[in-house]
Design an enzyme around this catalytic site. Structure first.
Site, mmCIF file in Angstrom:
data_model
loop_
_atom_site.group_PDB
_atom_site.id
_atom_site.type_symbol
_atom_site.label_atom_id
_atom_site.label_comp_id
_atom_site.label_asym_id
_atom_site.label_seq_id
_atom_site.Cartn_x
_atom_site.Cartn_y
_atom_site.Cartn_z
ATOM 1 N N SER A 257 -30.097 6.817 -0.848
ATOM 2 C CA SER A 257 -29.990 6.283 -2.207
ATOM 3 C C SER A 257 -30.442 4.836 -2.295
ATOM 4 O O SER A 257 -30.489 4.280 -3.380
ATOM 5 C CB SER A 257 -28.539 6.383 -2.667
ATOM 6 O OG SER A 257 -27.748 5.538 -1.859
ATOM 7 N N CYS A 258 -30.747 4.208 -1.163
ATOM 8 C CA CYS A 258 -31.048 2.770 -1.211
ATOM 9 C C CYS A 258 -32.490 2.382 -0.919
ATOM 10 O O CYS A 258 -33.159 1.801 -1.770
ATOM 11 C CB CYS A 258 -30.135 2.031 -0.241
ATOM 12 S SG CYS A 258 -28.432 2.021 -0.791
ATOM 13 N N PHE A 259 -32.960 2.691 0.291
ATOM 14 C CA PHE A 259 -34.273 2.163 0.691
ATOM 15 C C PHE A 259 -35.387 2.463 -0.319
ATOM 16 O O PHE A 259 -36.047 1.540 -0.799
ATOM 17 C CB PHE A 259 -34.674 2.684 2.076
ATOM 18 C CG PHE A 259 -33.916 2.078 3.220
ATOM 19 C CD1 PHE A 259 -33.099 0.989 3.026
ATOM 20 C CD2 PHE A 259 -34.034 2.593 4.499
ATOM 21 C CE1 PHE A 259 -32.394 0.413 4.079
ATOM 22 C CE2 PHE A 259 -33.343 2.035 5.566
ATOM 23 C CZ PHE A 259 -32.529 0.947 5.351
ATOM 24 N N ASP A 262 -34.663 0.694 -3.736
ATOM 25 C CA ASP A 262 -34.655 -0.775 -3.718
ATOM 26 C C ASP A 262 -36.052 -1.343 -3.472
ATOM 27 O O ASP A 262 -36.444 -2.332 -4.093
ATOM 28 C CB ASP A 262 -33.676 -1.294 -2.643
ATOM 29 C CG ASP A 262 -32.233 -0.945 -2.993
ATOM 30 O OD1 ASP A 262 -31.991 -0.533 -4.147
ATOM 31 O OD2 ASP A 262 -31.356 -1.071 -2.118
#
Ligand code: UDX
Length: 414
Positions: A257-259, A262
């Site tokens: 859900s991040c890399f 973002d």
């Protein structure tokens, strides 16, 4: 201290349970009634190592509710709501803004509002005009800070209690002091900065980790053509302290859900302010191409895939989680479906979540997967080291040693 948390996803729940277990009184707010009921009966809405036990342990200090008014006495309010991507990759701030609106209505005596959600530099300060709506003044009636999280799914409780560092960006001195007090027993470097810097540290951190992965995948793709095992290269370069061995595991790329979200958000912001971020763009491009190499190698051994039974081991974006967000299994399954393959899939924890995206494929046990003509390994779950691959064609995307015994073995970068 009395702590309020808005948003009980991975970050909010871990942060809340973590602070509660350190003796603080925590109230968590979420709009999802089901989630609240589950949490209050000691059940976790997500699979995370050790969380269920911890939640039961902190029973007296942690309560979940849908009512924001319950945060009236919170001395610190952490905003932990999601910051998803819009279609163009830029960050969608609607949940953060809604949280600020809600907070503005319950402001009374001084408290610190802390943004923990990952937000593009400038966002936290842009919330001031929302927070000040009801005649309360930032720096006087309430404090403002940004405190990014660096929790890894699967080990997030450990990461909460033993962080590599704590970053606190604050608007006013009082906020800084209150957060320093909250974190005083954490034994790690603490960085105090302005809000924008704290916001950017999080993006730079995730972008750098993504860079390491795309870098080693690029080197791995070259190694594959030269007949070199990229894992030996990772070891060889990893001993150099300036490089470090971590996050140099080549494979089918990064998900979660991040890399991806973002890095795309930073690209969008960068373009918006007139800088073309070529390196960041390449990181994403390499990451999007990498999973498709699986199909290329599969076709080397089975040129016509139509009607063939192919097994998939691993659906979660990484081991020890049931999370399938941006999992590299998604583009691979999509591609296999286009080729009219009969897909059989297994994952120790993520079948439920993957089924919501792909109800049309067959989910089965690892033993049944071993009856397929070819197997694609997509997540490095430990239990995949215990299977007998000797009768199969295996295209390995994650470096499972046991799979090297397969009848035909093909590593993606080795
Ligand atoms: C990440 C950051 O690590 C964390 O600090 C931040 O707060 C949130 O994002 P997480 O998304 O839980 O955490 O996953 P992480 O363990 O960092 O792995 C991300 C992806 O990279 C996974 O798909 C994993 O398989 C992949 N990866 C990781 C590699 O392909 N190779 C590696 O060497 C390491």
């Amino acid at each position: 201290m009395n702590i309020g948390i808005i948003g009980l996803g991975y970050v909010g729940l871990i942060t809340g349970v973590g602070f509660a277990s350190l003796g603080n009184k925590v109230i968590g707010v979420d709009i999802d009634n089901n989630k609240i009921n589950k949490i209050n009966t000691g059940e976790t809405p997500i699979y995370e190592q050790g969380l269920e036990e911890k939640l039961k342990e902190v029973n007296d200090n942690f309560r979940a509710t849908t009512n924001i008014n319950d945060l009236k006495d919170s001395e610190i309010i952490f905003v932990c709501v999601g910051t998803p991507s819009k279609e163009d990759g830029s960050i969608d701030l609607k949940y953060v803004r809604r949280a600020a609106e809600d907070i503005s209505k319950i402001l009374g005596s001084y408290r610190v509002i802390v943004i923990k959600s990952t937000v593009i530099p400038g966002t936290t300060e842009s919330l001031i005009k929302i927070l000040e709506k009801n005649d309360k003044k930032v720096g006087e009636d309430f404090g403002l800070a940004m405190n990014p999280e660096f929790l890894k799914e699967g080990s997030s409780l450990k990461d909460f209690f033993e962080p590599d560092r704590i970053v606190i960006g604050s608007y006013d001195e009082k906020s800084k002091e209150i957060l320093a007090e909250l974190y005083k027993d954490f034994n790690c470097p603490k960085l105090f900065a302005n809000i924008k810097t704290a916001e950017m540290i999080k993006y730079a951190s995730n972008s750098f980790l993504g860079t390491k992965i795309s870098f080693i995948n690029e080197i791995g793709n070259i190694c594959k053509k030269l007949g070199i095992d990229v894992y030996a290269i990772a070891e060889g370069i990893g001993y150099d302290k300036r490089i470090g061995r971590e996050f140099l595991n080549a494979g089918i790329g990064f998900g979660g859900s991040c890399f991806p979200k973002d890095i795309k958000a930073l690209i969008a912001k960068s373009n918006e302010i007139g800088h073309e971020p070529k390196l960041l763009q390449e990181i994403i491009k390499i990451n999007e191409k990498q999973p498709l190499k699986k199909i290329e190698f599969l076709k080397k051994h089975i040129p016509n895939l139509k009607g063939k039974e192919i097994g998939i081991l691993g659906l979660a974006f990484k081991p020890e989680t049931d999370d399938v967000r941006e999992s590299r299994a998604i583009p691979i399954v999509k591609e296999l479906l286009k080729e009219e393959v009969i897909i059989k899939a297994y994952d120790p924890k993520a079948i439920g979540n993957f089924k919501k995206l792909f109800p049309q494929i067959k989910y089965c046990s690892p033993e049944e997967i071993l009856n397929s003509e070819a197997i694609l390994i997509l997540t490095n779950w430990k239990e995949f080291e215990n299977l007998d691959y000797r009768k199969n064609i295996v295209i390995d995307g994650r470096g499972i040693l046991k799979a090297k015994e397969a009848k035909i073995y093909e590593g993606i970068c080795w």
